[in-house]
Design an enzyme around this catalytic site. Structure first.
Site, short mmCIF file in Angstrom:
data_model
loop_
_atom_site.label_atom_id
_atom_site.label_comp_id
_atom_site.label_asym_id
_atom_site.label_seq_id
_atom_site.Cartn_x
_atom_site.Cartn_y
_atom_site.Cartn_z
N LYS A 60 -9.58 2.75 14.79
CA LYS A 60 -8.25 3.18 15.24
C LYS A 60 -8.22 3.33 16.77
CE LYS A 60 -6.39 3.22 11.20
NZ LYS A 60 -5.50 2.09 10.82
N TYR A 110 -14.57 3.97 10.81
CA TYR A 110 -13.12 3.91 10.53
C TYR A 110 -12.33 4.49 11.71
CZ TYR A 110 -8.67 5.94 9.23
OH TYR A 110 -7.36 6.32 9.26
N ASN A 141 -1.74 14.05 8.17
CA ASN A 141 -2.18 13.76 6.79
C ASN A 141 -0.99 13.41 5.89
OD1 ASN A 141 -4.46 15.19 8.04
ND2 ASN A 141 -5.33 15.14 5.98
N GLY A 143 0.83 -1.21 0.00
CA GLY A 143 0.00 0.00 0.00
C GLY A 143 0.86 1.27 0.00
N TYR A 144 0.18 2.38 0.13
CA TYR A 144 0.84 3.68 -0.01
C TYR A 144 1.92 3.89 1.06
CZ TYR A 144 1.08 8.85 0.23
OH TYR A 144 1.50 10.15 0.29
N ILE A 145 1.53 3.92 2.32
CA ILE A 145 2.53 4.18 3.37
C ILE A 145 3.41 2.94 3.57
CG2 ILE A 145 2.88 4.98 5.74
CD1 ILE A 145 -0.03 6.15 5.53
N TYR A 182 -0.78 9.19 12.76
CA TYR A 182 -0.42 9.98 11.58
C TYR A 182 -1.35 11.15 11.45
CZ TYR A 182 1.00 5.22 9.96
OH TYR A 182 1.48 3.96 9.83
N SER A 217 -6.11 -5.89 -1.90
CA SER A 217 -7.47 -5.36 -2.10
C SER A 217 -7.43 -3.89 -2.47
CB SER A 217 -8.32 -5.57 -0.84
OG SER A 217 -7.73 -4.93 0.26
N SER A 276 -4.10 7.13 13.88
CA SER A 276 -4.45 8.35 13.15
C SER A 276 -4.79 9.47 14.12
CB SER A 276 -5.67 8.05 12.28
OG SER A 276 -6.21 9.25 11.77
N LYS A 307 -9.55 2.12 5.02
CA LYS A 307 -9.30 3.49 5.50
C LYS A 307 -10.19 4.57 4.90
CE LYS A 307 -6.08 4.73 1.98
NZ LYS A 307 -4.98 5.56 1.58
N LEU A 309 -7.40 14.83 -0.36
CA LEU A 309 -7.17 16.10 -1.07
C LEU A 309 -6.07 16.02 -2.13
CD1 LEU A 309 -7.72 19.13 -1.37
CD2 LEU A 309 -6.16 19.53 0.55
C1 UD1 Z 1 -9.22 11.71 6.74
C2 UD1 Z 1 -9.35 11.20 8.14
C3 UD1 Z 1 -8.07 10.52 8.56
C4 UD1 Z 1 -7.75 9.44 7.62
C5 UD1 Z 1 -7.58 10.04 6.25
C6 UD1 Z 1 -7.26 8.93 5.25
C7 UD1 Z 1 -10.77 12.39 9.67
C8 UD1 Z 1 -10.92 13.59 10.53
N1 UD1 Z 1 -9.63 12.30 9.04
O1 UD1 Z 1 -8.35 12.83 6.81
O2 UD1 Z 1 -8.21 9.99 9.85
O3 UD1 Z 1 -6.58 8.79 8.04
O4 UD1 Z 1 -8.78 10.71 5.87
O5 UD1 Z 1 -8.30 8.54 4.47
O6 UD1 Z 1 -11.63 11.57 9.57
N2 UD1 Z 1 -10.76 18.31 0.84
C9 UD1 Z 1 -11.34 19.13 -0.12
N3 UD1 Z 1 -11.65 18.59 -1.34
C10 UD1 Z 1 -11.41 17.27 -1.64
C11 UD1 Z 1 -10.84 16.44 -0.64
C12 UD1 Z 1 -10.53 17.00 0.59
O7 UD1 Z 1 -11.56 20.32 0.11
O8 UD1 Z 1 -11.74 16.85 -2.76
C13 UD1 Z 1 -10.41 18.88 2.15
C14 UD1 Z 1 -11.11 18.23 3.33
O9 UD1 Z 1 -12.35 18.80 3.55
C15 UD1 Z 1 -10.09 18.45 4.45
C16 UD1 Z 1 -8.73 18.42 3.73
O10 UD1 Z 1 -9.03 18.66 2.35
O11 UD1 Z 1 -10.27 19.70 5.01
C17 UD1 Z 1 -8.01 17.09 3.85
O12 UD1 Z 1 -8.92 16.05 3.49
P1 UD1 Z 1 -8.47 14.53 3.31
O13 UD1 Z 1 -7.25 14.45 2.44
O14 UD1 Z 1 -9.67 13.75 2.90
O15 UD1 Z 1 -8.00 14.10 4.76
P2 UD1 Z 1 -8.77 14.21 6.16
O16 UD1 Z 1 -10.22 14.28 6.01
O17 UD1 Z 1 -8.09 15.28 6.94
#
Ligand code: UD1
Length: 342
Positions: free
Chosen positions: A156, A152, A182, A12-14, A180, A36, A127, A87, A203
């Site tokens: 953890k 999820y 992000n 996987g990734y990490i 972790y 998977s 996490s 995850k 993101l």
């Molecule tokens: C989430 C989980 C974290 C998990 C990780 C891996 C929570 C609080 N955090 O991190 O535990 O390990 O996912 O799957 O449940 N964003 C956008 N547009 C997008 C995608 C994301 O604006 O298309 C924003 C989100 O709203 C957030 C930030 O980007 O503010 C980071 O989002 P993301 O990369 O999904 O990570 P988390 O939600 O922080």
């Protein structure tokens, strides 16, 4: 003789980045992964980077019988790093039993076999989600955990409790949970990186896929948070830096340097960046366009979180080294490689 590390979820990734760092440090690695959410080709990439192909077994660790058979076969394991887990936060809300079964039963099967075969050391992927929206920032390890927002997240928290209870009940079992923040970016070789199946939830993969033309535009989930630019704040940690935190944790356990049989550490940079800052930095350092639009908040998202990393700095002797700029360059270099973009 080199020490042998079982890395679950090692394709996987990490996991794959951690296998590279372990092999670079001279460890012998055996990967267990059910593929998977990853690809067997990752083994070729690991071999290309390190000159060494890790051993590999394909099965799901929630299968007790297969896990037992594995431990009967591999008698020389010195430590385990357990990444293998589901995850996706949203999916966990739809399919809670799958998440609880996969994520918790696999950990229990591992611990049971570690006890039976006298494997003392476990490093676990936890996490920052266990903190929820903390009352004070940055979060230290003494910041209280909050009830999980998703199944999820709850897996953890419960996994941490299982390790705490099991290590207290069984002398000789020592566990370190790494919380972790992000994880983003890719290996500087651009041979391994994050490769989400389907539409990315996270993101940075969404940004790189938008830059690559696979997605029309990025939706920024909410610009009405109580933050300087209104978008949510996270602590983005380079995946290679994160991988190195696992290597130092393994060394701590193997050298018996832990203060107690169950420890946990924040693994972040100590810096918070907003979604908007991240998008703008990506565009600037890579010289590519990413179309974006501000939309409603995403359900379950917290407003802001970043780590106090003092404990990891002092106890593990670890700190994040890469800048956000170079990390976002590595993320784009990987996406370009995958999509054959020059
Ligand atoms: C989430 C989980 C974290 C998990 C990780 C891996 C929570 C609080 N955090 O991190 O535990 O390990 O996912 O799957 O449940 N964003 C956008 N547009 C997008 C995608 C994301 O604006 O298309 C924003 C989100 O709203 C957030 C930030 O980007 O503010 C980071 O989002 P993301 O990369 O999904 O990570 P988390 O939600 O922080």
């Amino acid at each position: 003789m080199s020490k042998q590390i079982l890395v679950t979820g090692g394709t996987g990734y990490i996991g794959s980045h951690t296998v590279v760092e372990l092999q670079n440090e001279g460890f012998d690695v055996v990967i267990v992964d059910d593929l998977s959410n990853s690809n067997i080709d990752v083994l070729d990439a690991i071999e290309k980077i390190t000159g060494k192909r890790p051993a590999f077994e394909k099965f799901n660790l929630a299968d007790r019988e297969k896990t037992n058979v594995f431990f009967e076969q591999y008698k020389n394991i010195d430590a385990v790093i357990h990444f293998a887990a589901y995850k996706a936060v949203g999916e966990s809300v739809q399919k809670p039993l799958e998440y609880y079964r996969n994520n918790l039963v696999s950990l229990m099967n591992l611990l049971e076999n570690m006890k039976k075969h006298r494997v003392s050391n476990l490093v676990f992927s936890s996490s920052c989600t266990v903190y929820g929206q903390p009352d004070q920032l940055p979060v230290t390890e003494s910041t209280p955990r909050k009830p999980a927002e998703s199944p999820y997240g709850n897996t953890k928290a419960v996994s941490e409790d299982i390790m705490r209870d099991f290590s207290h009940a069984n002398e000789g079992i020592n566990c370190i949970a790494l919380r972790y923040f992000n994880p983003i970016g890719a290996h500087p070789s651009a041979l391994i990186g994050e490769f989400p199946v389907g539409v990315p939830n996270n993101l940075v993969p969404f940004i790189t896929q938008t830059a690559a033309g696979l997605r029309d535009e990025l939706k920024i989930f909410g610009a009405d948070y109580d933050t300087p630019d209104g978008t949510a704040i996270r602590d983005y940690i380079n995946v290679v830096d994160l991988a190195k935190a696992h290597v130092v944790s393994i060394n701590r356990l193997l050298e018996n340097k832990q203060q107690s049989s169950y420890e946990f550490f924040n693994v972040g940079t100590g810096n918070g960046y907003s979604v908007m800052q991240l998008v703008k930095t990506f565009i600037k350092v890579n010289g590519v366009d990413v179309k974006y639009q501000i939309t409603d908040r995403r359900a379950g998202d917290i407003e802001k979180i970043w780590a106090d990393t003092t404990l990891a700095n002092e106890e593990l002797g670890w700190e994040a080294e890469k800048t956000l700029e170079e990390t976002l360059e590595s993320a784009w270099a990987w996406e370009k490689k995958v999509r054959n973009i020059k």
